[in-house]
Design an enzyme around this catalytic site. Structure first.
Site: not given
Ligand code: PRP
Ligand code: URA
Length: 206
Positions: A101, A200, A105, A197
């Site tokens: 994400r 993370d 944006t 997150d």
């Molecule tokens: C996080 C989470 C989802 C997304 C949710 O992933 O694991 O995939 O955000 O947010 P949304 O509903 O607004 O799309 P992230 O993009 O942080 O990637 P990661 O899993 O690599 O940390």
């Molecule tokens: N992605 C995450 O990992 N945490 C949130 O709270 C939203 C999106």
């Protein structure tokens, strides 16, 4: 369909995950255990077919799963749910979709996709701990539908009404399962109260 799996064991473990002082090891272990508990409920309506067998005592009709299950973790954080679900459905195949994400944006960007064949005949479980804006879930659903998937379940740990509405509006045929429905998104697109997150915290980055 939205189902929030209110179960004391799930709520207890999720509370451990939410605590800011919980470290990577405990976070990951609790997520893994919740995934297994959620899988039990999510699989409740899997189709079965009759099969004639013989026990050591007598012939009888048993039932076996009649459709293949394909688990699709959204990378990275969805990986944290994979092993727990696979313990209950060890024959499941696994597809991967890589999405991140954009921090500004909040739009998802796809960087990887690899799926087993015949998604059209399978029950496809898209798994990700967080359903925030819903952008990532929508992109993943779009991706598996493009490849023929028809029976799709979205399994997330924590969601918010914004994300649930986005998925229900675009894909009313997708069943959504959550361990908790939280309050709202903050100005940075984070779930409140949420757990921070997820990626993370699972992988110890940041
Ligand atoms: C996080 C989470 C989802 C997304 C949710 O992933 O694991 O995939 O955000 O947010 P949304 O509903 O607004 O799309 P992230 O993009 O942080 O990637 P990661 O899993 O690599 O940390
Ligand atoms: N992605 C995450 O990992 N945490 C949130 O709270 C939203 C999106």
């Amino acid at each position: 369909m939205l189902e929030v799996l209110n179960h004391p064991l799930i709520t207890h473990k999720l509370t451990q995950m939410r605590r800011k002082e919980t470290g990577t090891k405990d976070f990951r272990e609790n997520l893994d255990e919740i995934a297994e508990l959620m899988a039990y409920e999510v699989c409740r309506d899997l189709p079965v077919e009759p099969v004639d067998i013989e026990t050591p005592v007598a012939p009888c009709t048993g039932y076996q799963l009649s459709k293949e299950v394909v688990i699709v973790p959204i990378l990275r954080a969805g990986i944290g749910l994979l092993d727990g679900i696979r313990r209950l459905v060890p024959t499941a195949k696994v597809g991967f979709i890589g999405l991140y994400r954009d921090e500004k944006t909040l739009q998802p960007h796809e960087y990887f996709a690899k799926f087993p064949k015949d998604l059209d005949k399978a029950v496809v479980m898209i798994v990700d701990p967080m359903l925030a804006t819903g952008g990532s879930a929508l992109a993943a659903i779009h991706s598996v539908k493009e490849r023929g998937a028809k029976n799709i379940k979205l399994v997330c740990l924590v969601g918010v009404p914004e994300g649930v509405r986005a998925v229900q509006k675009e894909y009313p045929d997708v069943d959504i399962y959550l361990a908790a429905l939280d309050d709202h998104l903050n100005e940075n697109g984070y779930i409140v109260p949420g757990l921070g997150d997820a990626g993370d915290r699972i992988f110890g980055t940041k």
